[in-house]
Design a protein around this motif. Structure first.
Motif, PDB file in Angstrom:
ATOM      1  N   ARG A 125       2.410  -3.125   5.568  1.00 44.92           N
ATOM      2  CA  ARG A 125       1.953  -3.117   4.172  1.00 44.92           C
ATOM      3  C   ARG A 125       2.809  -2.179   3.313  1.00 44.92           C
ATOM      4  O   ARG A 125       2.371  -1.698   2.277  1.00 44.92           O
ATOM      5  CB  ARG A 125       0.477  -2.726   4.120  1.00 44.92           C
ATOM      6  N   GLU A 126       4.054  -1.979   3.764  1.00 44.58           N
ATOM      7  CA  GLU A 126       4.982  -1.118   3.036  1.00 44.58           C
ATOM      8  C   GLU A 126       5.942  -1.959   2.196  1.00 44.58           C
ATOM      9  O   GLU A 126       6.192  -3.122   2.490  1.00 44.58           O
ATOM     10  CB  GLU A 126       5.833  -0.286   4.006  1.00 44.58           C
ATOM     11  N   GLU A 166       0.829  -1.209   0.000  1.00 44.75           N
ATOM     12  CA  GLU A 166       0.000   0.000   0.000  1.00 44.75           C
ATOM     13  C   GLU A 166       0.859   1.252   0.000  1.00 44.75           C
ATOM     14  O   GLU A 166       0.489   2.259  -0.582  1.00 44.75           O
ATOM     15  CB  GLU A 166      -0.931  -0.003   1.210  1.00 44.75           C
ATOM     16  N   THR A 167       1.989   1.178   0.692  1.00 48.73           N
ATOM     17  CA  THR A 167       2.897   2.322   0.780  1.00 48.73           C
ATOM     18  C   THR A 167       4.232   1.935   0.173  1.00 48.73           C
ATOM     19  O   THR A 167       4.797   0.893   0.502  1.00 48.73           O
ATOM     20  CB  THR A 167       3.101   2.757   2.243  1.00 48.73           C
ATOM     21  N   LYS A 181       9.194   6.560 -10.821  1.00 47.47           N
ATOM     22  CA  LYS A 181       8.498   7.120 -11.979  1.00 47.47           C
ATOM     23  C   LYS A 181       7.841   6.054 -12.846  1.00 47.47           C
ATOM     24  O   LYS A 181       6.877   6.327 -13.551  1.00 47.47           O
ATOM     25  CB  LYS A 181       9.483   7.906 -12.855  1.00 47.47           C
ATOM     26  N   ARG A 182       8.362   4.832 -12.809  1.00 50.94           N
ATOM     27  CA  ARG A 182       7.910   3.796 -13.730  1.00 50.94           C
ATOM     28  C   ARG A 182       7.019   2.738 -13.102  1.00 50.94           C
ATOM     29  O   ARG A 182       6.375   1.982 -13.802  1.00 50.94           O
ATOM     30  CB  ARG A 182       9.127   3.135 -14.379  1.00 50.94           C
ATOM     31  N   LYS A 183       7.000   2.650 -11.784  1.00 53.90           N
ATOM     32  CA  LYS A 183       6.174   1.632 -11.118  1.00 53.90           C
ATOM     33  C   LYS A 183       4.728   2.116 -11.031  1.00 53.90           C
ATOM     34  O   LYS A 183       4.472   3.324 -11.073  1.00 53.90           O
ATOM     35  CB  LYS A 183       6.717   1.301  -9.729  1.00 53.90           C
ATOM     36  N   PRO A 184       3.789   1.189 -10.902  1.00 49.64           N
ATOM     37  CA  PRO A 184       2.396   1.616 -10.711  1.00 49.64           C
ATOM     38  C   PRO A 184       2.243   2.397  -9.408  1.00 49.64           C
ATOM     39  O   PRO A 184       2.959   2.152  -8.431  1.00 49.64           O
ATOM     40  CB  PRO A 184       1.626   0.291 -10.638  1.00 49.64           C
ATOM     41  N   GLU A 185       1.317   3.317  -9.406  1.00 52.27           N
ATOM     42  CA  GLU A 185       1.064   4.150  -8.227  1.00 52.27           C
ATOM     43  C   GLU A 185       0.617   3.291  -7.038  1.00 52.27           C
ATOM     44  O   GLU A 185      -0.124   2.321  -7.191  1.00 52.27           O
ATOM     45  CB  GLU A 185      -0.020   5.176  -8.560  1.00 52.27           C
ATOM     46  N   SER A 186       1.087   3.654  -5.860  1.00 56.87           N
ATOM     47  CA  SER A 186       0.649   3.036  -4.606  1.00 56.87           C
ATOM     48  C   SER A 186      -0.316   3.989  -3.918  1.00 56.87           C
ATOM     49  O   SER A 186      -0.425   5.164  -4.296  1.00 56.87           O
ATOM     50  CB  SER A 186       1.857   2.801  -3.688  1.00 56.87           C
ATOM     51  N   LEU A 187      -0.998   3.516  -2.878  1.00 55.51           N
ATOM     52  CA  LEU A 187      -1.874   4.414  -2.124  1.00 55.51           C
ATOM     53  C   LEU A 187      -1.088   5.597  -1.575  1.00 55.51           C
ATOM     54  O   LEU A 187      -1.577   6.716  -1.531  1.00 55.51           O
ATOM     55  CB  LEU A 187      -2.555   3.666  -0.980  1.00 55.51           C
TER      56      LEU A 187
END
Length: 175
Positions: free
Chosen positions: A85-86, A25-26, A39-45
């Motif tokens: 969840r980090e 999540e983080t 910059k390239r990874k999918p966005e996290s919460l």
């Protein structure tokens, strides 16, 4: 900052790193530099980038919100309130003894700082991906983490560049 010293964008290593990321999540990226992974990874919460280099932070842009922290990664990681969840991606400056270049980072790391970081990562209750070149400390990393460790060591597939072999970075994942 695609040409940031140590960038994973120019080496193409970012795909391998992102592909082994566990659900989280983080996302916390220490030693952000040019932020090729962030910059390239999918966005996290929630996304957090940490670097001592204010110039790197001032030049960093991302397509999603990122909390940028100008300071010491060790201090931040010690103080952070973990939920489990980090995911931490830690990419400290490479050991001088493993470099094929005479270039230096604006904020260097001694062997002692590397060991301090490893000891700290061992205590954290979350997933950790650590980048670094194989060295005498590589064995120490395994001893320190004492967890299930996934190792992608592309040094076994050394490439030729400018007539000499180059060692490729390795990754370790603490689950």
């Amino acid at each position: 900052m695609g040409n940031y010293f140590g960038s994973k964008a120019t080496s193409g290593l970012y795909q391998a790193i992102i592909s082994i990321m566990p659900p989280h999540e983080t996302y916390i990226e220490t030693h952000l530099g040019g932020g090729a992974i962030m910059k390239r990874k999918p966005e996290s919460l929630k996304s957090i980038g940490i670097d001592k280099d204010s110039r790197a932070l001032n030049e960093f842009t991302c397509s999603y919100p990122v909390d940028l922290i100008n300071g010491c990664a060790h201090e931040f990681l010690r103080r952070y309130d973990y939920t489990g969840r980090e995911l931490i991606y830690s990419d400290p400056p490479y050991l001088a003894s493993t470099r094929t270049s005479d270039r230096n980072y604006r904020f260097e790391y001694t062997d002692e700082l590397h060991i301090e970081l490893l000891e700290l990562l061992k205590t954290l209750p979350c997933h950790i991906i650590l980048s670094g070149y194989p060295s005498l400390l590589t064995g120490y990393i395994g001893l320190v983490l004492q967890e299930k460790i996934l190792l992608i060591d592309s040094a076994l597939n050394a490439r030729q560049r400018d007539g000499k072999e180059t060692i490729q970075p390795c990754l370790k994942l603490k689950e």
